[in-house]
Design a protein around this motif. Structure first.
Motif, PDB file in Angstrom:
ATOM      1  N   GLY A 112       3.908  -0.619   6.078  1.00  0.00           N
ATOM      2  CA  GLY A 112       3.011   0.542   6.030  1.00  0.00           C
ATOM      3  C   GLY A 112       2.060   0.556   7.205  1.00  0.00           C
ATOM      4  O   GLY A 112       0.862   0.711   7.034  1.00  0.00           O
ATOM      5  N   TRP A 201       8.386   0.649   4.889  1.00  0.00           N
ATOM      6  CA  TRP A 201       7.589   1.881   4.857  1.00  0.00           C
ATOM      7  C   TRP A 201       7.854   2.655   3.574  1.00  0.00           C
ATOM      8  O   TRP A 201       9.007   2.833   3.184  1.00  0.00           O
ATOM      9  CB  TRP A 201       7.966   2.721   6.073  1.00  0.00           C
ATOM     10  CG  TRP A 201       7.232   4.015   6.264  1.00  0.00           C
ATOM     11  CD1 TRP A 201       5.887   4.183   6.460  1.00  0.00           C
ATOM     12  CD2 TRP A 201       7.802   5.328   6.323  1.00  0.00           C
ATOM     13  NE1 TRP A 201       5.585   5.522   6.643  1.00  0.00           N
ATOM     14  CE2 TRP A 201       6.758   6.246   6.563  1.00  0.00           C
ATOM     15  CE3 TRP A 201       9.114   5.817   6.208  1.00  0.00           C
ATOM     16  CZ2 TRP A 201       6.958   7.619   6.676  1.00  0.00           C
ATOM     17  CZ3 TRP A 201       9.323   7.183   6.328  1.00  0.00           C
ATOM     18  CH2 TRP A 201       8.244   8.068   6.556  1.00  0.00           C
ATOM     19  N   ASP A 205       4.294   7.830   2.685  1.00  0.00           N
ATOM     20  CA  ASP A 205       3.043   7.284   3.241  1.00  0.00           C
ATOM     21  C   ASP A 205       2.309   8.365   4.040  1.00  0.00           C
ATOM     22  O   ASP A 205       2.865   8.949   4.964  1.00  0.00           O
ATOM     23  CB  ASP A 205       3.383   6.099   4.151  1.00  0.00           C
ATOM     24  CG  ASP A 205       2.172   5.262   4.534  1.00  0.00           C
ATOM     25  OD1 ASP A 205       1.082   5.837   4.685  1.00  0.00           O
ATOM     26  OD2 ASP A 205       2.337   4.042   4.693  1.00  0.00           O
ATOM     27  N   HIS A 233       1.596   4.658   0.517  1.00  0.00           N
ATOM     28  CA  HIS A 233       1.053   3.607   1.369  1.00  0.00           C
ATOM     29  C   HIS A 233       0.918   2.268   0.639  1.00  0.00           C
ATOM     30  O   HIS A 233       0.968   1.216   1.251  1.00  0.00           O
ATOM     31  CB  HIS A 233      -0.306   4.071   1.908  1.00  0.00           C
ATOM     32  CG  HIS A 233      -0.869   3.213   2.986  1.00  0.00           C
ATOM     33  ND1 HIS A 233      -0.140   2.853   4.108  1.00  0.00           N
ATOM     34  CD2 HIS A 233      -2.092   2.625   3.131  1.00  0.00           C
ATOM     35  CE1 HIS A 233      -0.897   2.093   4.887  1.00  0.00           C
ATOM     36  NE2 HIS A 233      -2.074   1.934   4.324  1.00  0.00           N
TER      37      HIS A 233
END
Length: 253
Positions: A112, A201, A205, A233
């Motif tokens: 992230g 990820w 996010d 996130h």
């Protein structure tokens, strides 16, 4: 140096696995990961200066200084080689640590995060966060910003934990860290980070958008990409089993 040591959580045995939290985070956010991996790794999770259990310390206004403090803790603990994971701002710190201590980092997990501190397309510009933090204070800010870290906002399971940890941060550190991020650009260092790297990820996010993640994935010499569906996130709190399985796969590769 006379600088205070960083408080940290540590459990387990085996090869060291270092977990670095992000903005308004703390070592307490990694409890599930510490519990999951401590049977085969020596898991070490520091609290960055001014955050979490280190809220009595002055915060740093440079990402490089946070990297130095974290490396300093590992030196104190006698940890030479280690696997390194950083989340969000902690991912910037991890990139900086990997650039500074090269071969000591056997594997790198960038979660992230991105290579540019002045995050393009972030849910709000860093300047706005600074103004709101100054007027609202830390506790209100983590409530507001923390809600953007989850797909279901403040109704998410991990939200209260994030708020509780974030509210511990001191105001000076919270402001200094915004300056640290705004002033940091790690793009030129990426080509030199040759260790196997996992880029993780959450698909939704709102802090680090796809172009940031893609820059990591395309410019790191030895990178693997893993996208977690239906997560934002704070994917490690939204989809813990999936998050841990992805890490597990990379670490046992």
């Amino acid at each position: 140096m006379g600088m205070k040591s960083l408080p940290h959580r540590r459990a387990g045995q085996g090869f060291p696995l270092v977990l670095v939290h992000g903005y308004l985070g703390g070592s307490a956010q990694w409890e599930a990961e510490i519990a999951h991996f401590c049977d085969r790794f020596d898991v070490i999770a520091p609290d960055l200066p001014g955050f979490g259990d280190a809220s009595d310390q002055a915060g740093c206004d440079r990402i490089g200084d946070m990297a130095d403090r974290t490396i300093g803790l590992l030196d104190e603990l006698g940890v030479d080689a280690f696997i390194l994971m950083g989340h969000s701002m902690g991912g910037m710190i991890a990139q900086e640590m990997a650039a500074k201590s090269g071969p000591r980092v056997s594997r790198l997990v960038l979660y992230g995060t991105g290579p540019l501190g002045l995050m393009p397309d972030r849910f709000e510009p860093i300047g706005v966060s600074r103004e709101r933090l100054t007027s609202d204070g830390v506790a209100k800010t983590i409530e507001r910003i923390g809600a953007t870290w989850f797909r279901k906002g403040d109704a998410s399971a991990g939200f209260r934990l994030i708020v509780e940890i974030g509210a511990k941060a001191n105001q000076q550190a919270a402001l200094a860290a915004l300056d640290a991020m705004a002033g940091w650009d790690g793009r030129s260092a990426l080509k030199a980070l040759e260790m196997p790297t996992l880029v993780v990820w959450g698909h939704e996010d709102r802090s680090y958008r796809w172009p940031q993640v893609e820059t990591l994935w395309k410019n790191l010499p030895n990178a693997t990409l893993s996208v977690i569906p239906g997560a934002s996130h704070a994917a490690h709190l939204e989809k813990p089993r999936l998050f841990q399985a992805i890490l597990e796969d990379f670490l046992s590769d």
